[in-house]
Design a protein around this motif. Sequence first.
Motif, PDB file in Angstrom:
ATOM      1  N   ASP A  21       0.841  -1.208   0.000  1.00  0.00           N
ATOM      2  CA  ASP A  21       0.000   0.000   0.000  1.00  0.00           C
ATOM      3  C   ASP A  21       0.865   1.243   0.000  1.00  0.00           C
ATOM      4  O   ASP A  21       0.643   2.189  -0.756  1.00  0.00           O
ATOM      5  N   PHE A  22       1.868   1.201   0.858  1.00  0.00           N
ATOM      6  CA  PHE A  22       2.726   2.354   1.020  1.00  0.00           C
ATOM      7  C   PHE A  22       3.489   2.641  -0.274  1.00  0.00           C
ATOM      8  O   PHE A  22       3.615   3.779  -0.707  1.00  0.00           O
ATOM      9  N   PHE A  23       3.965   1.592  -0.922  1.00  0.00           N
ATOM     10  CA  PHE A  23       4.779   1.808  -2.116  1.00  0.00           C
ATOM     11  C   PHE A  23       3.970   2.188  -3.345  1.00  0.00           C
ATOM     12  O   PHE A  23       4.520   2.748  -4.294  1.00  0.00           O
ATOM     13  N   GLU A  24       2.676   1.943  -3.274  1.00  0.00           N
ATOM     14  CA  GLU A  24       1.845   2.462  -4.351  1.00  0.00           C
ATOM     15  C   GLU A  24       1.833   3.991  -4.291  1.00  0.00           C
ATOM     16  O   GLU A  24       1.865   4.665  -5.308  1.00  0.00           O
ATOM     17  N   ILE A  25       1.836   4.524  -3.070  1.00  0.00           N
ATOM     18  CA  ILE A  25       1.897   5.990  -2.920  1.00  0.00           C
ATOM     19  C   ILE A  25       3.264   6.479  -3.418  1.00  0.00           C
ATOM     20  O   ILE A  25       3.370   7.435  -4.176  1.00  0.00           O
ATOM     21  N   LYS A  30       7.246  11.827  -7.551  1.00  0.00           N
ATOM     22  CA  LYS A  30       8.532  12.011  -8.261  1.00  0.00           C
ATOM     23  C   LYS A  30       9.638  12.315  -7.261  1.00  0.00           C
ATOM     24  O   LYS A  30       9.375  12.838  -6.188  1.00  0.00           O
ATOM     25  N   GLU A  31      10.897  12.021  -7.647  1.00  0.00           N
ATOM     26  CA  GLU A  31      12.069  12.469  -6.891  1.00  0.00           C
ATOM     27  C   GLU A  31      12.113  11.966  -5.454  1.00  0.00           C
ATOM     28  O   GLU A  31      12.574  12.664  -4.558  1.00  0.00           O
ATOM     29  N   VAL A  32      11.588  10.794  -5.218  1.00  0.00           N
ATOM     30  CA  VAL A  32      11.592  10.265  -3.847  1.00  0.00           C
ATOM     31  C   VAL A  32      12.914   9.546  -3.598  1.00  0.00           C
ATOM     32  O   VAL A  32      13.402   8.816  -4.456  1.00  0.00           O
ATOM     33  N   ILE A  33      13.507   9.772  -2.406  1.00  0.00           N
ATOM     34  CA  ILE A  33      14.658   8.951  -2.010  1.00  0.00           C
ATOM     35  C   ILE A  33      14.077   7.805  -1.204  1.00  0.00           C
ATOM     36  O   ILE A  33      13.390   8.028  -0.205  1.00  0.00           O
ATOM     37  N   SER A  34      14.342   6.599  -1.629  1.00  0.00           N
ATOM     38  CA  SER A  34      13.702   5.476  -0.945  1.00  0.00           C
ATOM     39  C   SER A  34      14.666   4.768  -0.013  1.00  0.00           C
ATOM     40  O   SER A  34      15.698   4.256  -0.421  1.00  0.00           O
ATOM     41  N   LEU A  35      14.280   4.776   1.281  1.00  0.00           N
ATOM     42  CA  LEU A  35      14.968   3.924   2.253  1.00  0.00           C
ATOM     43  C   LEU A  35      13.995   2.800   2.601  1.00  0.00           C
ATOM     44  O   LEU A  35      14.009   2.245   3.690  1.00  0.00           O
ATOM     45  N   LYS A 345       8.910  15.674   2.590  1.00  0.00           N
ATOM     46  CA  LYS A 345      10.360  15.667   2.293  1.00  0.00           C
ATOM     47  C   LYS A 345      10.760  14.646   1.225  1.00  0.00           C
ATOM     48  O   LYS A 345      11.950  14.454   0.957  1.00  0.00           O
ATOM     49  N   GLN A 346       9.798  13.959   0.673  1.00  0.00           N
ATOM     50  CA  GLN A 346      10.060  12.972  -0.406  1.00  0.00           C
ATOM     51  C   GLN A 346      11.106  11.921  -0.001  1.00  0.00           C
ATOM     52  O   GLN A 346      11.993  11.558  -0.757  1.00  0.00           O
ATOM     53  N   VAL A 347      10.984  11.448   1.241  1.00  0.00           N
ATOM     54  CA  VAL A 347      11.839  10.338   1.688  1.00  0.00           C
ATOM     55  C   VAL A 347      10.912   9.204   2.123  1.00  0.00           C
ATOM     56  O   VAL A 347       9.991   9.417   2.914  1.00  0.00           O
ATOM     57  N   ALA A 348      11.155   8.011   1.559  1.00  0.00           N
ATOM     58  CA  ALA A 348      10.276   6.874   1.880  1.00  0.00           C
ATOM     59  C   ALA A 348      10.949   5.931   2.876  1.00  0.00           C
ATOM     60  O   ALA A 348      12.068   5.477   2.654  1.00  0.00           O
ATOM     61  N   CYS A 349      10.244   5.686   3.987  1.00  0.00           N
ATOM     62  CA  CYS A 349      10.637   4.661   4.959  1.00  0.00           C
ATOM     63  C   CYS A 349       9.369   3.839   5.203  1.00  0.00           C
ATOM     64  O   CYS A 349       8.278   4.285   4.865  1.00  0.00           O
TER      65      CYS A 349
END
Length: 392
Positions: A21-25, A30-35, A345-349
């Motif tokens: 669910d979270f990763f669908e968002i 755009k421009e997300v840094i994914s952790l 902040k376009q950071v995914a955790c």
Amino acid sequence: MNFQKHIANHVRDLPRSGIRDFFEIVQSMKEVISLGIGEPDFNTPWHIREAAIYGLERGHTGYTSNLGLPVLRERISTYVARHFGVAYDPKSEIIVTVGVSEAIDLALRALLNPGDEVLYHEPCYVSYSPSIVLAHGIPVAVPTRSEENFTLTAEALARKITPASRVLMLNFPCNPTGATQNKAELEKIAQLCIAHDLIVLTDEIYSELTYDSATHTSIASIPGMRERTIFLHGFSKAFAMTGFRVGYACAPAPLTEAMMKIHQYAILCANTMAQDAAIEALEHGERDVDLMRKEYEMRRNFIVRSLNDLGLECFKPMGAFYVFPNISSTGLSSREFSLGLLEKKQVACVPGTAFGPSGEGFIRCSYATGLEQIKIAMERMAEFVAESSRKH
Ligand code: PLP
């Protein structure tokens, strides 16, 4: 048409993965840094990819034996004996699977009758509880605590054992916490398993990623445990081979035979080219693993220091490629923190609750991402924490 009526109750009632669910968002931004990702950022080492290509060139395009290529099983046997101190017969005690994912499913389906209870430490890998339900078992979570660095204590486990307990699932180093387990506690857990006649599924997929020269102990190597353990391992993490989809299970012959029955009807065999690549990984890939481990260790040191500096308490995990900081000081829930960080902040955790209710108050950050990206992510997280703290 009422489709829901035609879907099996236990499948219909299964929640979707919180990570999905979270990763669908994330994907819609755009421009997300994914952790957030649980897979190595390294490409599979070239010589391993080449082995798969060479397999294709030689026309290795048919089925293999149900248990997997005999040479691969021999290499697995040697590797497991050398690294984990347990000997398995390649002819009857090793089955090559479609990743550890299939091995987990096979093991649970081979062992469980409806209503059998399966114990596992939580927070844990997202698939454990659903896999137990799909095998008609009952998931029984044993919460682990940050105060104990998310290790499983024999004491906590003992409190959850009932006459219906059949299986214990272990995963050290652990996804999502990075926790490792010391030998002394594993020995106490082994005693409990023997006393209560439990079978152990030990998922050691991150075992090569153990840091600070710490030694990894497999519960299968503890006296009295080989006969009651199904040892699960694979190539996805240490060899950066997630897309190849190869793993394996090692267990006494009657348990391997039971898993093989399901595998031969449901899957037939693991992908043949991927098995060729896996042989190459075991024969010549250990240097690559060492190089990747050193890089992960450096990133871990950086990310743990940064998180603690910005006030998010985080123990220094000894394994895997995840850290699990406590975000409760911000006054936000795991989900609020993760969504806020993503949107502002376009950071995914990943919210800790994706790994079970005991993950509330925590987030999972993966450091299977380049150091430069991690540095930017930490700067943005510091801004987010400062802004959130002003509000509370
Ligand atoms: N077990 C754990 C603990 C994992 O974290 C993962 C993947 O993230 C898997 C199993 C699945 O591994 P595989 O790619 O071998 O199916």
